[in-house]
Design a protein around this motif. Structure first.
Motif, PDB file in Angstrom:
ATOM      1  N   GLU A 149       1.153  -1.170   0.492  1.00  9.88           N
ATOM      2  CA  GLU A 149       0.192  -0.136  -0.101  1.00  9.88           C
ATOM      3  C   GLU A 149       1.096   1.562  -0.350  1.00  9.88           C
ATOM      4  O   GLU A 149       1.667   1.392   1.091  1.00  9.88           O
ATOM      5  CB  GLU A 149      -0.725   0.040   0.732  1.00  9.88           C
ATOM      6  CG  GLU A 149      -1.650  -1.079   1.235  1.00  9.88           C
ATOM      7  CD  GLU A 149      -2.273  -0.996   2.579  1.00  9.88           C
ATOM      8  OE1 GLU A 149      -1.940  -1.071   3.929  1.00  9.88           O
ATOM      9  OE2 GLU A 149      -3.882  -1.836   2.794  1.00  9.88           O
ATOM     10  N   HIS A 150       1.222   1.701  -1.053  1.00 14.08           N
ATOM     11  CA  HIS A 150       1.348   3.163  -1.439  1.00 14.08           C
ATOM     12  C   HIS A 150       0.291   4.937  -0.306  1.00 14.08           C
ATOM     13  O   HIS A 150      -0.397   5.012  -1.410  1.00 14.08           O
ATOM     14  CB  HIS A 150       2.094   3.472  -2.467  1.00 14.08           C
ATOM     15  CG  HIS A 150       2.384   4.953  -2.569  1.00 14.08           C
ATOM     16  ND1 HIS A 150       3.375   5.051  -2.825  1.00 14.08           N
ATOM     17  CD2 HIS A 150       2.315   5.607  -3.620  1.00 14.08           C
ATOM     18  CE1 HIS A 150       4.122   6.742  -2.670  1.00 14.08           C
ATOM     19  NE2 HIS A 150       3.024   6.810  -3.243  1.00 14.08           N
ATOM     20  N   HIS A 151       1.395   4.872   0.111  1.00 18.04           N
ATOM     21  CA  HIS A 151       0.631   6.810   1.099  1.00 18.04           C
ATOM     22  C   HIS A 151       1.001   7.055   1.095  1.00 18.04           C
ATOM     23  O   HIS A 151       2.077   7.211   1.049  1.00 18.04           O
ATOM     24  CB  HIS A 151      -0.619   6.089   2.433  1.00 18.04           C
ATOM     25  CG  HIS A 151      -1.380   7.069   2.775  1.00 18.04           C
ATOM     26  ND1 HIS A 151      -1.938   6.452   3.509  1.00 18.04           N
ATOM     27  CD2 HIS A 151      -1.396   8.263   2.143  1.00 18.04           C
ATOM     28  CE1 HIS A 151      -3.340   8.602   3.668  1.00 18.04           C
ATOM     29  NE2 HIS A 151      -2.711   8.888   2.691  1.00 18.04           N
ATOM     30  N   GLY A 152       1.261   8.415   0.070  1.00 12.97           N
ATOM     31  CA  GLY A 152       1.777  10.012  -0.270  1.00 12.97           C
ATOM     32  C   GLY A 152       1.971  10.384  -2.032  1.00 12.97           C
ATOM     33  O   GLY A 152       1.238   9.498  -2.909  1.00 12.97           O
ATOM     34  N   PRO A 153       2.834  10.881  -1.849  1.00 13.40           N
ATOM     35  CA  PRO A 153       3.004  11.915  -3.200  1.00 13.40           C
ATOM     36  C   PRO A 153       3.190  10.549  -4.284  1.00 13.40           C
ATOM     37  O   PRO A 153       3.692   9.538  -4.357  1.00 13.40           O
ATOM     38  CB  PRO A 153       4.064  12.658  -3.315  1.00 13.40           C
ATOM     39  CG  PRO A 153       4.076  12.852  -1.770  1.00 13.40           C
ATOM     40  CD  PRO A 153       4.055  11.800  -1.213  1.00 13.40           C
ATOM     41  N   SER A 154       2.774  10.675  -5.345  1.00 13.08           N
ATOM     42  CA  SER A 154       2.315   9.640  -6.689  1.00 13.08           C
ATOM     43  C   SER A 154       3.586   9.408  -6.678  1.00 13.08           C
ATOM     44  O   SER A 154       3.849   8.513  -7.562  1.00 13.08           O
ATOM     45  CB  SER A 154       1.317  10.484  -7.630  1.00 13.08           C
ATOM     46  OG  SER A 154       1.673  11.650  -7.963  1.00 13.08           O
ATOM     47  N   ASN A 158       7.334   4.914  -7.837  1.00 10.81           N
ATOM     48  CA  ASN A 158       8.362   3.989  -7.910  1.00 10.81           C
ATOM     49  C   ASN A 158       9.199   3.534  -6.652  1.00 10.81           C
ATOM     50  O   ASN A 158      10.002   2.733  -6.885  1.00 10.81           O
ATOM     51  CB  ASN A 158       9.069   4.980  -9.198  1.00 10.81           C
ATOM     52  CG  ASN A 158       8.320   4.889 -10.649  1.00 10.81           C
ATOM     53  OD1 ASN A 158       8.296   4.031 -10.735  1.00 10.81           O
ATOM     54  ND2 ASN A 158       8.548   6.629 -11.044  1.00 10.81           N
ATOM     55  N   ASP A 159       9.618   4.514  -5.750  1.00 10.10           N
ATOM     56  CA  ASP A 159       9.755   3.512  -4.967  1.00 10.10           C
ATOM     57  C   ASP A 159       9.337   2.250  -4.308  1.00 10.10           C
ATOM     58  O   ASP A 159      10.227   1.696  -4.091  1.00 10.10           O
ATOM     59  CB  ASP A 159       9.792   4.715  -3.609  1.00 10.10           C
ATOM     60  CG  ASP A 159      11.235   5.950  -4.010  1.00 10.10           C
ATOM     61  OD1 ASP A 159      11.978   5.880  -4.734  1.00 10.10           O
ATOM     62  OD2 ASP A 159      11.548   7.346  -3.524  1.00 10.10           O
ATOM     63  N   SER A 160       8.416   1.979  -4.127  1.00 11.60           N
ATOM     64  CA  SER A 160       7.244   1.481  -3.549  1.00 11.60           C
ATOM     65  C   SER A 160       6.732   0.552  -4.292  1.00 11.60           C
ATOM     66  O   SER A 160       6.930  -0.684  -3.834  1.00 11.60           O
ATOM     67  CB  SER A 160       5.384   2.014  -3.640  1.00 11.60           C
ATOM     68  OG  SER A 160       5.835   3.023  -2.451  1.00 11.60           O
ATOM     69  N   ALA A 161       7.163   0.364  -5.329  1.00 13.37           N
ATOM     70  CA  ALA A 161       7.537  -0.789  -6.301  1.00 13.37           C
ATOM     71  C   ALA A 161       8.902  -1.049  -6.512  1.00 13.37           C
ATOM     72  O   ALA A 161       9.047  -2.177  -6.329  1.00 13.37           O
ATOM     73  CB  ALA A 161       7.239  -0.185  -7.421  1.00 13.37           C
ATOM     74  N   LYS A 162       9.746  -0.743  -6.500  1.00 14.85           N
ATOM     75  CA  LYS A 162      11.360  -0.923  -5.604  1.00 14.85           C
ATOM     76  C   LYS A 162      11.599  -2.035  -4.686  1.00 14.85           C
ATOM     77  O   LYS A 162      11.507  -2.966  -4.354  1.00 14.85           O
ATOM     78  CB  LYS A 162      12.064   0.245  -6.073  1.00 14.85           C
ATOM     79  CG  LYS A 162      13.444  -0.790  -5.904  1.00 14.85           C
ATOM     80  CD  LYS A 162      14.402   0.908  -6.006  1.00 14.85           C
ATOM     81  CE  LYS A 162      15.396   0.080  -5.910  1.00 14.85           C
ATOM     82  NZ  LYS A 162      17.363   1.261  -6.589  1.00 14.85           N
ATOM     83  N   PRO A 193      -4.967  15.611  -3.232  1.00 15.49           N
ATOM     84  CA  PRO A 193      -3.488  16.724  -2.060  1.00 15.49           C
ATOM     85  C   PRO A 193      -2.894  15.339  -2.467  1.00 15.49           C
ATOM     86  O   PRO A 193      -2.788  14.646  -1.897  1.00 15.49           O
ATOM     87  CB  PRO A 193      -4.495  16.680  -0.927  1.00 15.49           C
ATOM     88  CG  PRO A 193      -5.624  16.913  -0.953  1.00 15.49           C
ATOM     89  CD  PRO A 193      -5.759  16.207  -1.870  1.00 15.49           C
ATOM     90  N   PRO A 194      -1.240  15.670  -2.659  1.00 15.68           N
ATOM     91  CA  PRO A 194      -0.068  14.340  -2.500  1.00 15.68           C
ATOM     92  C   PRO A 194      -0.116  13.442  -1.113  1.00 15.68           C
ATOM     93  O   PRO A 194       0.064  12.194  -1.216  1.00 15.68           O
ATOM     94  CB  PRO A 194       1.291  15.257  -2.851  1.00 15.68           C
ATOM     95  CG  PRO A 194       0.490  16.537  -3.064  1.00 15.68           C
ATOM     96  CD  PRO A 194      -0.438  17.176  -3.189  1.00 15.68           C
TER      97      PRO A 194
END
Length: 288
Positions: A149-154, A158-162, A193-194
């Motif tokens: 689960e990514h939560h924060g600026p879009s 890519n960091d979450s994908a890594k 909002p980011p």
């Protein structure tokens, strides 16, 4: 210039963008690119710069650096090999160009990519191109997924994908052999909002995974049901074109109603193994 002529002009330059994307590993001469657009080679430089807001040589270099940045962030190819693939004679000239473009050396980017300035570098006027949108209605099967689960600026997706790739490598859930890859878009990055943006990066699973893993991957479910689906070709940065088409154009005319589940994507192939122009992504809009 009237609308019809402006559209035709944009289509001719769109062919140049496509040609560059598909031939980055080759020599890209002004003479060849002007032929693709059917423009005079004597005026092509100025026409391209006025339309794209950047010189053709700089645009080509940035596209090669873009490909190189994905190989740095998501692969383990040696920097010297990435430099040569990007058309540089040596790692030093590659490093100077990379740092000038993104504010980081290739080694720094590989260790800790700064995606926000990276995204800002690739905002070009008139760069977006439309594709033919063929909508199909399908019955999507209920699918169990492992989700990060990514939560924060879009820009941080890519960091979450890594991080998710790291989990896949350690858990054995290979996207090639055993698992499809999905993205669930809870929010629109253009209107959210980011700090509130949410996006799940998922891989299909056949049995529940152990939770409490270091990467924070959890068990979730993509529910089955009717969906409108459009196949998108090319950069993931342009998937928004398909989403906006489905919401703004197709849905009002279709008479369909939306189901209570967000838009989601199925990534049929992935970078850096697949060149960006060959990426295939199915965009699903859940329907009642």
């Amino acid at each position: 210039m009237n609308g019809t002529r402006a559209t035709a002009y944009a289509q001719r330059l769109g062919k140049v963008f496509d040609y560059i994307d598909e031939h980055l590993a080759e020599e890209l001469s002004v003479e060849r690119l002007s032929q693709v657009a059917n423009f005079s080679k004597f005026h092509f430089h100025r026409q391209f710069s006025q339309y794209a807001g950047i010189s053709v040589a700089r645009y080509i270099q940035l596209m090669r650096l873009k490909r190189a940045s994905y190989r740095l962030a998501f692969g383990d190819t040696r920097i010297i090999d990435i430099a040569l693939e990007a058309g540089f004679e040596n790692p030093e000239s590659f490093s100077r160009a990379f740092k000038s473009a993104f504010g980081q050396t290739p080694s720094q980017f590989r260790k800790r990519p700064a995606w926000k300035p990276w995204h800002e570098r690739y905002q070009f006027p008139n760069r977006e191109r439309t594709q033919i949108m063929e909508v199909n209605i399908v019955d999507f099967p209920q699918t169990s997924v492992a989700a990060l689960e990514h939560h924060g600026p879009s820009e941080g997706v890519n960091d979450s994908a890594k991080l998710f790739i790291e989990w896949r490598k350690t858990s054995g859930h290979s996207p090639v052999k055993t698992s499809e890859t999905f993205g669930v878009a809870y929010d629109d990055p253009d209107t959210t909002p980011p700090e509130d943006f949410r996006f799940d990066i998922c891989g299909s699973i056949t049995a529940a995974i152990p939770e409490g893993n270091p990467q924070g991957v959890v068990n979730k479910l993509i529910p089955g049901g009717r969906c409108a689906v459009v196949r998108h070709f090319g950069s993931h940065q342009r998937i928004g074109e398909v989403a906006y088409f489905l919401y703004r154009d197709w849905l009002p005319e279709s008479g369909e109603e939306l189901r209570d589940f967000p838009l989601f994507f199925c990534y049929r192939n992935l970078m850096p193994e697949t060149p960006e122009h060959e990426l295939v992504t199915d965009v699903y809009l859940p329907l009642k």
